[in-house]
Design an enzyme around this catalytic site. Structure first.
Site, short mmCIF file in Angstrom:
data_model
loop_
_atom_site.label_atom_id
_atom_site.label_comp_id
_atom_site.label_asym_id
_atom_site.label_seq_id
_atom_site.Cartn_x
_atom_site.Cartn_y
_atom_site.Cartn_z
CB THR A 194 -0.87 0.01 1.27
OG1 THR A 194 -1.82 -1.05 1.15
CG2 THR A 194 -1.58 1.33 1.47
N GLY A 232 -10.25 -1.73 5.01
CA GLY A 232 -9.20 -1.65 6.04
C GLY A 232 -9.03 -0.23 6.55
CG ASP A 233 -5.02 0.83 7.51
OD1 ASP A 233 -5.19 -0.07 6.65
OD2 ASP A 233 -3.91 1.37 7.70
C1 SD4 Z 1 -5.40 -2.72 4.40
N1 SD4 Z 1 -3.54 -1.42 5.13
O1 SD4 Z 1 -6.30 -2.77 3.60
C2 SD4 Z 1 -4.09 -2.08 3.99
C3 SD4 Z 1 -3.22 -3.13 3.40
C4 SD4 Z 1 -1.82 -2.71 3.19
O2 SD4 Z 1 0.14 -2.91 2.13
O3 SD4 Z 1 -1.29 -1.82 3.79
N2 SD4 Z 1 -1.11 -3.31 2.33
O4 SD4 Z 1 -5.50 -3.19 5.52
#
Ligand code: SD4
Length: 331
Positions: free
Chosen positions: A191, A221-222
């Site tokens: 990400t 997600g976050d």
């Molecule tokens: C999530 N934080 O959807 C993201 C995934 C992520 O590198 O960071 N991938 O939880």
């Protein structure tokens, strides 16, 4: 008095002194002192992003170097990764959910605390750009699913197939076991969270992802959640996250880090405390990765993670650098 106000006031006071002819004509030293104070107050541009996304920070730097805003810098930097089909956790080429649909999450936040986000949006190649439209063209902060997609079409975005042959092949392979198990630093972790300060000293941030590979349909997600995956406070600094989003949400990680910087911690200390909070909540569980990065108003940066292997890229006048982050657990 806050340092900023002190600097503002002292440079204003000194400027006031200079307006009296007596001092202006006779005191070169005063002039030098004023220039020095003003120089230390003028901010230097910087771009910083999660992982070693060289092209993204290079793009952001190009925008900043040409006098562009930090908001344009973070958007354009993030768009580079969204368009890269080889990055399987952002934009086109992202890993699908367990049903085989690629659903994208993104958010953006500016110097005034304005923000926009899209959640679980399909068929649109640049979710960060749609998030910016949500911020600028609607009274809302978040649009999700079909509503976000419909809004994107209204704004002129084209329908695109986000599932590449490679991601489809891997998903078909995954279906044989259907085991949902993120592998630290390898699968599911690319990400991009990107922060920038422009020549005016203004801070913006963006975060964009396809989320955890093979997640439940509709899982968010976050990354598109303001305060969790990203937070910007132009008075203090900004932070963003990568990794298992559920854990970042539970501590409102990016907001926490910015608030810790407000209380006087350096970006590095604040990121470390952010990770420690997560570890404290998990009581010995270590089978997941989180990486935080942060920048403060003075352009100082920091990064910290749970497991070794996370790095962050910075681009400023002093160079274009991949910074391996220190980790809570050692190799
Ligand atoms: C999530 N934080 O959807 C993201 C995934 C992520 O590198 O960071 N991938 O939880």
């Amino acid at each position: 008095m806050q340092r900023r106000n002190f600097l503002k006031n002292s440079s204003a006071a000194a400027a006031g002194l200079l307006s009296t002819p007596l001092i202006a004509s006779c005191n070169d030293q005063t002039k030098k002192a004023v220039t020095k104070v003003e120089e230390s107050f003028s901010k230097k541009p910087i771009a910083i992003c999660t992982w070693n996304f060289e092209n993204a920070t290079a793009k952001a730097w190009e925008v900043l170097k040409n006098g562009g805003s930090s908001l344009d810098a973070v958007q354009q930097g993030a768009m580079i990764e969204e368009a890269d089909i080889n990055n399987q956790t952002v934009g086109i080429g992202g890993r699908p959910d367990r049903d085989g649909n690629v659903t994208l999450d993104a958010c953006i936040m500016d110097k005034d605390g304005n923000c926009g986000a899209v959640l679980a949006m399909q068929n649109i190649a640049s979710p960060v750009s749609v998030a910016r439209k949500v911020m600028e063209d609607t009274p809302h902060v978040m649009l999700a699913g079909l509503g976000a997609e419909k809004f994107a079409y209204e704004k002129g975005f084209k329908k695109v197939n986000l599932l590449t042959e490679q991601s489809k092949k891997e998903w078909e392979e995954w279906k044989k076991t259907s085991e949902y198990k993120p592998v630290i630093n390898i699968e599911n972790h690319d990400t991009i969270g990107i922060l920038a300060i422009d020549a005016n000293g203004d801070i913006s941030g963006a975060c964009t992802t396809s989320g955890m590979g093979y997640k439940y349909a509709g899982r968010v997600g976050d990354s598109p959640i303001i305060g969790a995956g990203l937070f910007v406070d132009n008075e203090v600094g900004a932070a963003t996250a990568t990794g298992v989003g559920e854990e970042v949400v539970r501590t409102v990680g990016s907001f926490l880090i910015v608030e810790l910087m407000r209380q006087g911690k350096t970006p590095q200390e604040a990121c470390e405390e952010g990770v420690r909070r997560i570890m404290a909540k998990n009581k010995g569980r270590t089978d997941f990765q989180i990486g935080f990065i942060a920048v403060n108003k003075n352009g100082e940066t920091g990064g910290y993670c749970i497991h070794p292997g996370f790095s962050y890229r910075t681009y400023s006048e002093t160079g274009h650098v991949d910074n391996p982050a220190d980790s809570f657990l050692k190799a």
